[in-house]
Write an enzyme that holds these catalytic residues in place. Structure first.
Site, short mmCIF file in Angstrom:
data_model
loop_
_atom_site.label_atom_id
_atom_site.label_comp_id
_atom_site.label_asym_id
_atom_site.label_seq_id
_atom_site.Cartn_x
_atom_site.Cartn_y
_atom_site.Cartn_z
N ASP A 489 9.71 25.01 9.04
CA ASP A 489 10.13 25.48 7.72
C ASP A 489 9.48 26.80 7.34
OD1 ASP A 489 11.97 23.85 6.45
OD2 ASP A 489 10.47 22.35 5.93
C1 GLC Z 1 6.08 24.03 2.61
C2 GLC Z 1 5.09 23.49 3.60
C3 GLC Z 1 5.74 23.16 4.89
C4 GLC Z 1 6.87 22.26 4.59
C5 GLC Z 1 7.84 22.85 3.56
C6 GLC Z 1 8.92 21.89 3.22
O1 GLC Z 1 6.59 25.19 3.06
O2 GLC Z 1 4.07 24.40 3.87
O3 GLC Z 1 4.84 22.58 5.77
O4 GLC Z 1 7.58 22.03 5.76
O5 GLC Z 1 7.14 23.16 2.41
O6 GLC Z 1 9.64 22.20 2.09
C1 GLC Z 2 7.33 19.36 7.20
C2 GLC Z 2 8.79 19.17 6.86
C3 GLC Z 2 9.64 19.21 8.10
C4 GLC Z 2 9.34 20.42 8.92
C5 GLC Z 2 7.86 20.53 9.23
C6 GLC Z 2 7.51 21.83 9.91
O1 GLC Z 2 6.83 18.23 7.84
O2 GLC Z 2 9.00 17.94 6.20
O3 GLC Z 2 11.02 19.20 7.75
O4 GLC Z 2 10.09 20.35 10.10
O5 GLC Z 2 7.13 20.48 8.02
O6 GLC Z 2 7.62 22.91 9.08
#
Ligand code: GLC
Ligand code: GLC
Length: 816
Positions: A489
């Site tokens: 993400d």
């Molecule tokens: C924020 C977190 C990330 C997560 C994302 C989901 O960016 O740092 O780890 O996956 O939110 O919305």
């Molecule tokens: C968090 C989010 C997931 C994402 C991951 C890596 O765990 O829930 O959707 O893939 O972060 O960013």
């Protein structure tokens, strides 16, 4: 250093001191009524949706930690010096003479002893009910009679947890309760658009009660020193506005050696819109439906039966897969805690934990599809429903809302779509479902797009569009465009955010037609392999051939444009420059494409797979697991996004982001290296890390999303425990790849790739209604399997489906 121990026999983790590094929590509830509970009785309860139907208050990010809970106070009414304490330690935090918390499957028991009074509080939610039981047992170990006051305490939340924590100008005026027949009813907003209320009841006659918080606590006092408890008398306050609470005061006299039980019930009830009030012209709650429930559950026999039923439910569920290997950490996690954790991610996705406040994210599309891989065999019927719910949020383009709301099951417009990996995960979850159940009918189920009536198409069409979505979005190298982000993400290559407060995920300042993801390429290849098999078996041979062509082309491109020489590249940025290459200054290698591409089989024939995994070992693997990238970004890069916003060693910037580790374990099994795979498995195994709980900080019985990496200021600290895709993927890695017991379209496959020094292992696995007793014997150092079924050698490594009605199958696998 440990703060407890594993009682595997009872499937419990036993915490032996209350001051754990963080609150160590457990979950209560199975279907609709849920709660989180810490080892000192902190936490909150809700019905279905942690934001919109919150029953009780909890204060996240507070000091002291873990404020708000299911509190009990005991007061020694004979003592002159106003002696009172919390038998669960919080909130008074008196030094207890003995303390033990047992977190079990769906229940928590906290026992303690203070001034000669032993107490045990057991908390659980009976199956199928919208209520929780607190079962308090008090024992007098003194030589003389004890006269005690017991006070229960909850603080009600005014239903919408976010509004409750922000909209004080309104909320200080709407709190309402009724106290009728010694039951406290919380009914804020019941007079208008709500048809639900909460109730708090007790098995013993009440000596008094309070429902207005500050009358109970006294001015400027906290939960650690309520005035009413101090002086031994409540105020019988009826809340109007401010902060409604539920406090019951009960008097208990105990002769030396005597024990007594007191039951408390906290529950949720909905009434028919037309029968909300009794009498109908009044504003008084109609209690005809709730009264029998209360009466029933205030009987000790009912409570005993309900607890047994709960234990039985978990025995049965976990009984679907049990293993016995030479490694106790593996056994414990597979048989108990990892399975329990995947059920938790099924129930809560990423919504409610000590780190997820329940007011934020809904159900993630990619998260939920991956979670499905873990609990598929435990609750296939509910997996089916989840798949159909997810598919119904898919968009006509094949793309998907990144998240949806559990209560409405609608896609979340605030976050929208364009995370280009999302739709491909649906192919993986559906394929896993078909293999587990053989229920091909699901592919014919009519499912809408974006929940729009009239747009229904068979689920199979949804899968076709998932694949097509990638093909419609290819970049300059023919690799998939990344969109807002792929699985990571925080790798936001089109975002270019320079304003504080902007969302990295949904701010998009580039047209998105250049930045490509090698990770999605790998995921696409993996999804295509599954889709080819599905298409063939579903009577679409031609389509299977076309998909195969697309897959082979993508494999080629990944081996060419996606290869950096010693490992797979991560991406191309929006200037067409490589990300995750030896030529980069920082973040030269990322874990995700190494795991995903090899899992998909890319590079196995030409040796790239082995090279990539050797590079992982050399560049990313460390004592506590495999870091997500190396070296970590030391400064923020506009064109890289959120990942570079984190300090080095944390979160997506160089932590051990545990979700990705099982991909490497699986990849290692693909190239036959069982020792390496299991070694990686143990490095992040929470039970192994129990010994350094003071560093690790989160619960030793569940996986956490991340463990800070070697480049962090404080390496080894875990965060975001419980709700993480780590649970499902670890379960898949250990059970299906290392132990090698995996469902296929044709039957159960036994193809373990496990440590050389193990002599073997045994397993019990329920698959499509048959119980398989599996014995694996190592007769040589390799991974070749010979299957002996009921005494006869059979070809291949898949046990054919037995004739209908066969309940037990015995199989031995000799591994050479
Ligand atoms: C924020 C977190 C990330 C997560 C994302 C989901 O960016 O740092 O780890 O996956 O939110 O919305
Ligand atoms: C968090 C989010 C997931 C994402 C991951 C890596 O765990 O829930 O959707 O893939 O972060 O960013």
């Amino acid at each position: 250093m440990k703060f407890g121990w594993f009682d595997d026999q009872n499937r419990e983790y036993v915490i032996t001191r209350p001051d754990t590094p963080l609150p160590w929590i457990n979950y209560l509830g199975n279907e609709a009524y849920f709660g989180i509970i810490s080892n000192t009785a902190g936490g909150y309860s809700f019905y279905k949706d942690a934001r919109l139907r919150r029953l009780t208050r909890y204060r996240y990010n507070n000091a002291p930690l873990d404020s708000g809970g299911r509190y009990i106070y005991l007061r020694d009414d004979r003592s002159e010096n106003q002696c009172f304490w919390s038998p669960t330690w919080q909130p008074t935090r008196n030094k207890l003479d003995a303390y033990e918390c047992r977190h079990g499957m769906g229940y928590t028991t906290i026992k303690s002893s203070y001034a000669g009074i032993e107490s045990s509080s057991r908390y659980f939610v009976p199956l199928g009910e919208a209520l929780e039981i607190w079962e308090l047992t008090l024992t007098n170990t003194r030589q003389e009679t004890a006269e005690l006051s017991v006070f229960s305490a909850v603080e009600f939340c005014l239903w919408d947890a976010l509004d409750d924590a922000t909209n004080f100008q309104r909320n200080y005026s709407i709190g309402e309760v009724e106290v009728v027949d010694e039951v406290i009813y919380h009914k804020s907003e019941y007079r208008e658009r709500r048809n639900h209320f909460a109730y708090f009841a007790c098995s013993e006659p009440l000596h008094g009660f309070d429902t207005q918080r500050d009358d109970f606590l006294g001015p400027y006092r906290g939960w650690d020193s309520p005035l009413a408890v101090e002086r031994g008398a409540t105020n019988q306050s009826i809340a109007m506005g401010w902060q409604p609470i539920g406090v019951q005061h009960v008097k208990v006299t105990l002769e030396p050696g005597e024990s007594k039980k007191v039951l408390f019930l906290l529950g949720y009830q909905e009434n028919d819109e037309k029968k909300k009030f009794d009498p109908p012209s009044s504003q008084t709650i109609n209690k005809e439906n709730v009264k029998p429930v209360i009466a029933h559950y205030l009987k000790q026999q009912t409570v005993d039966d309900a607890f047994l039923a709960l234990r039985h439910y978990w025995d049965e569920l976990l009984g679907k897969f049990q293993v016995s290997t030479p490694d106790s950490h593996t056994n414990r996690m597979v048989n108990i805690w990892n399975a329990y954790q995947v059920m938790t991610t099924f129930n809560f996705s990423r919504s409610t934990s000590y780190f997820e406040s329940g007011v934020g994210r809904g159900m993630g599309f990619r998260d939920s599809n991956q979670d499905l891989l873990g609990f598929m065999h435990l609750i296939p019927e509910r997996a089916r429903e989840r798949i159909l719910d997810l598919a119904a949020t898919q968009l006509p383009t094949g793309g998907a809302y990144h998240q949806y709301q559990p209560l409405t099951k609608r896609g979340n417009n605030d976050i929208g779509s364009n995370f280009n990996d999302d739709p491909l995960w649906l192919v993986l979850s559906v394929s896993a479902y078909l293999k587990e159940t053989g229920d091909w009918k699901i592919l014919e189920s009519l499912v809408p797009f974006d929940n729009q009536p009239g747009s229904e198409q068979p689920l199979y069409v949804h899968l076709q569009r998932s694949i097509q979505y990638t093909l419609d979005r290819l970049g300059p190298h023919g690799l998939p465009l990344i969109g807002r982000a792929d699985w990571n993400d925080c790798l936001n290559l089109n975002c270019f955010s320079d304003q504080p407060g902007q969302s990295f995920q949904i701010t998009t300042n580039k047209d998105g037609k250049v930045a490509e993801s090698v990770f999605i390429a790998g995921l696409f290849v993996l999804a295509c392999k599954e889709m080819e098999e599905i298409a063939k078996r579903f009577g679409h041979e031609d389509e299977a051939a076309t998909i195969r062509e697309s897959r082979l082309t993508m494999e080629d491109r990944t081996n060419q444009a996606g290869w950096d020489g010693e490992w797979f590249l991560r991406a191309y940025d929006s200037f067409g420059e490589p990300v995750g290459s030896k030529d980069c200054k920082e973040a030269q290698i990322f874990i995700e494409p190494q795991g995903m591409c090899v899992m998909a089989g890319i590079g196995i024939e030409n040796g790239n797979a082995q090279k990539a995994l050797d590079s992982v070992e050399k560049r990313l693997a460390c004592e506590r697991g495999i870091v997500i990238l190396n070296p970590a970004f030391t400064q923020y890069h506009l064109h890289i996004g959120e990942i570079s916003s984190y300090p080095p060693g944390y979160k997506e910037n160089g932590s051990i982001f545990c979700h990705t580790n099982p991909w490497v374990m699986i990849a290692e099994t693909k190239i036959g290296r069982g020792d390496k795979a299991h070694d990686y498995y143990l490095r992040i195994n929470p039970s192994v890390l129990e010994d350094e709980s003071e560093i690790h900080r989160t619960e030793p019985y569940v996986h956490a999303q991340m463990i800070s990496g070697p480049e962090a200021v404080k390496p080894g600290e875990a965060k975001n425990s419980w709700l993480t895709g780590t649970a499902a993927w670890n379960y898949v890695a250990i059970t299906q790849h290392i132990l090698g017991i995996s469902p296929t379209f044709e039957g159960l496959q036994i193809s373990p790739v496990f440590p050389k020094e193990w002599k073997g292992f045994t397993a019990l696995r329920t698959f499509r209604g048959t119980q398989y007793s599996i014995t694996v014997e190592r007769i040589g150092p390799g991974n070749q399997v010979e299957l002996i079924l009921d005494g006869n050698l059979i070809p291949g490594n898949v046990i054919p489906l037995p004739p209908a009605g066969v309940k037990n199958v015995n199989v031995t696998a000799k591994v050479n």
